[in-house]
Scaffold this active site. Sequence first.
Site, PDB file in Angstrom:
ATOM      1  N   HIS A 295       0.812  -1.218   0.000  1.00 58.03           N
ATOM      2  CA  HIS A 295       0.000   0.000   0.000  1.00 58.03           C
ATOM      3  C   HIS A 295       0.847   1.270   0.000  1.00 58.03           C
ATOM      4  O   HIS A 295       0.429   2.285  -0.547  1.00 58.03           O
ATOM      5  CB  HIS A 295      -0.948   0.018   1.205  1.00 58.03           C
ATOM      6  CG  HIS A 295      -2.155  -0.826   0.996  1.00 58.03           C
ATOM      7  ND1 HIS A 295      -2.169  -2.172   1.278  1.00 58.03           N
ATOM      8  CD2 HIS A 295      -3.396  -0.540   0.521  1.00 58.03           C
ATOM      9  CE1 HIS A 295      -3.358  -2.661   0.987  1.00 58.03           C
ATOM     10  NE2 HIS A 295      -4.127  -1.695   0.521  1.00 58.03           N
ATOM     11  N   GLY A 296       1.979   1.237   0.644  1.00 55.85           N
ATOM     12  CA  GLY A 296       2.771   2.458   0.665  1.00 55.85           C
ATOM     13  C   GLY A 296       4.111   2.247   1.333  1.00 55.85           C
ATOM     14  O   GLY A 296       4.294   1.333   2.133  1.00 55.85           O
TER      15      GLY A 296
END
Lengths: 356, 468
Positions: B318-319
């Site tokens: 996701h990040g």
Amino acid sequence: MKALSIGSFDSFWKAALVAGGIAAWSLPVWNVVVNPYQIFKTRFAIGGRYTSSTTNERYLKVEYLLNEAKKASPNSSNAIVGQINDDLPRDSVKTKSTAPDSYIVGSSIMGLVEPRLVNQYFHDRHFYNLAFLAAKPDEILATLRGLKRDGVTIKTVVYGLEPIAFTDIKSYGPAYQLHPEASDQSRQRVVFEYLFASSLSDGFSRLVTSIKGNPSVRYDIEETGRYYLERYDQEIEKDHGAFIRKQFPLNAKPVKAPPWIDSRFEDLQKLALWLKDESIDAKFYLNPLHPYVANAYGSERLAEFKQKITQLQGIGGINDCTRLLIDDDVNRRFYDYKHFRPMETGKVIDCGLSMR
Amino acid sequence: MLFNSPEFIYFFLPFSIAAWWVLQRMKREHDAQWLVVICSIYFYGWWDTRYVPLLIGNAIGNFYLGQKISETKSKALLIAGLIYNIGMLGYFKYANFFIENWNVVAGSQHSLLQLVLPLGISFFTFQVIAYLVDCYKGYVSDFNLGRFAFSISFYPHLIAGPILHYSDVMPQLRGRIDFDARQFSQGLFLFAAGLFKKSAIADRIAEHVDPLFAADTSLQFFESWVAAVGYGLQIYFDFSGYSDMAIGIGLMFGIILPQNFDSPYQAVNIADFWKRWHMTLSRFLRDYVYIPLGGNRNGFAKGLLAAAVTMSVGGFWHGAAWTFVLWGVLHGIFIGIHRIWTKADIRMSEPVAIAITFLSVTAAWVVFRAESVGQALAIWKGMIGVNGFAIPNLAAGICQSCTQTTLITGMEFVQGGILLLICMTYVNAQKEAQRLEPNFKNLTYFTSLFFTSIWMSGSHESFIYWQF
């Protein structure tokens, strides 16, 4: 109960496309005709110009100043026509004697200030009220930068500060969008966004006001830049006591002001330094507060606010008028908890701009 | 170009769909496919043209690599392909994260790279990884560049999924696609439902939640709960709204995209939640991470470890931040607890199970949204009352002497309660679309959703998952 059939999906998708198309395309028509943000200059628009409560001052004031600057330019069409007609030589076209060269900035509290009162302190200046509703220091800096870049003269800036602008966490809609010259968007993009802005509630409020013919606010964009709270003034004239009872209920519960937003102080610092770099004369002062707001912050936080402001480079000592209007008659001096009435402006400006 | 922006809704979407069906009607299916590929490239380039060559080059490169892998069954080629794609993702998305952390650990001063994360690279990378692995396993038999380009770039799923397998779209493109009025109507309905979720709900929630996460003060009890539950609702309505719109657009093209959400807040345990939340990501992680790690074939403990690693990978995907890693680890722990719980055969009533699952997921959303692990810790402390109990204005009558908060009004609890009730009881838009009937009630329903979304939305905010 069985829902009324529309026949088949062959009819349904067509009907849905037509209904969806009408729902969608009526929006730009509405935005042009109802014109809640007053961006579109069209004969189809309803109601008096600049009487919408969602008039976009940020856009319109900058647009007005840019047009004024263009008109005053020796390369303007007026100047060239004048030269052709043997009026004045092109080089000697002067800025109109009343063309703004100095600006009152700040939030809605400053928006009520009559520039004439500020002019008294700067005899060779012509002030325009460039304050915006809920203005933040970064927006003021972006706007002044944009104006300066486009040739608008800026000699002096007067900025009345209050703590609310440094704690306000609300997000604002299309009425608060900056002019393209003050933002990184193109003019076409901004107009496109206003054409398709979701404006049902803003537009509906504008529509009702136009039908009733009794606007709450009127912006004097093309003269002083200030605004007038016409409905409040009418209510005060009719029965000031009733107005006070409505605006300042006796059982109002005390509130605690939100925490400081540190980036706002950093933005103010940038603004002060930019003004210094551009050799623009800048005057800062602290605006009067209603006791309700003063109590929401408390004396310690107000002292902290003043300290934070005075510590910034390029601002230095500032006049503190926060308690100027606090007396037994304070509710007569304010429209609401935030805005003091224009009749107090002279006193406030005296306090704010007097030599220390 | 955002799905909720005027340029998309008024111009791009109608043009691309109309052109598609005109060409299909003229029996020019290949031209129609290439037209959609061009539209998709334009859609991608609207954001930033710099990465259009990267998108095209990557797609073509992976297509021929996949073909080669399929022909040769070469494990070396597959590994090279995986390294290349993961390397690209690592470079653009994680390089600065590693440099920052290296600087902290080693006390060095390496400067960060001036990189802009290409939009949708995480989704694109997972799709090509799936494609290469499927080629290696012999699942892919169709090597038509046009269909592959369409499948990989089809703009409804290009930026934020659903994450496709080869078998999701390419087989649908082999024959001529006939216009199906029912499918088109379902597509319109889903698009309107998704737009409503995004514009009228998620963006409205964001107006309350964003200031709380931006406040430079420790949130107190009620504020922390509004922030946590509010964000849980925001991300659900935002991402499921996006997915509904994507699937709806797909249906308007006559293409069926896989479902991505199935009422996740009705889940009775964390494993059930992941079967309902971002279903195509869960499917990818299961097929291409969890099962290759051994899944649950190697005993209970190794199964737990595989699940924990899988969830951590999912979090990191996701990040590039420790907050996302911690979020993944938390979900890994939740799955571990659930498995131990299941093994111990502890039972509970369904409402209690739903409530525990929801609260666990909500607590985890805090770290997913927080700017730092420190902020997440502060909010968690607030949620258990450590930071105090300033009451909202709405409840001021209950306690005159209590400190009031100005960060929330109290109405957030009413609004959040209504939305939670909808999440917990409503069947969801996908199922509504499946049972759509051509009647005036549904026409009114569609028109109301669309009208409200267009007329009452605020600024056209980006989708949360577009940043990944």
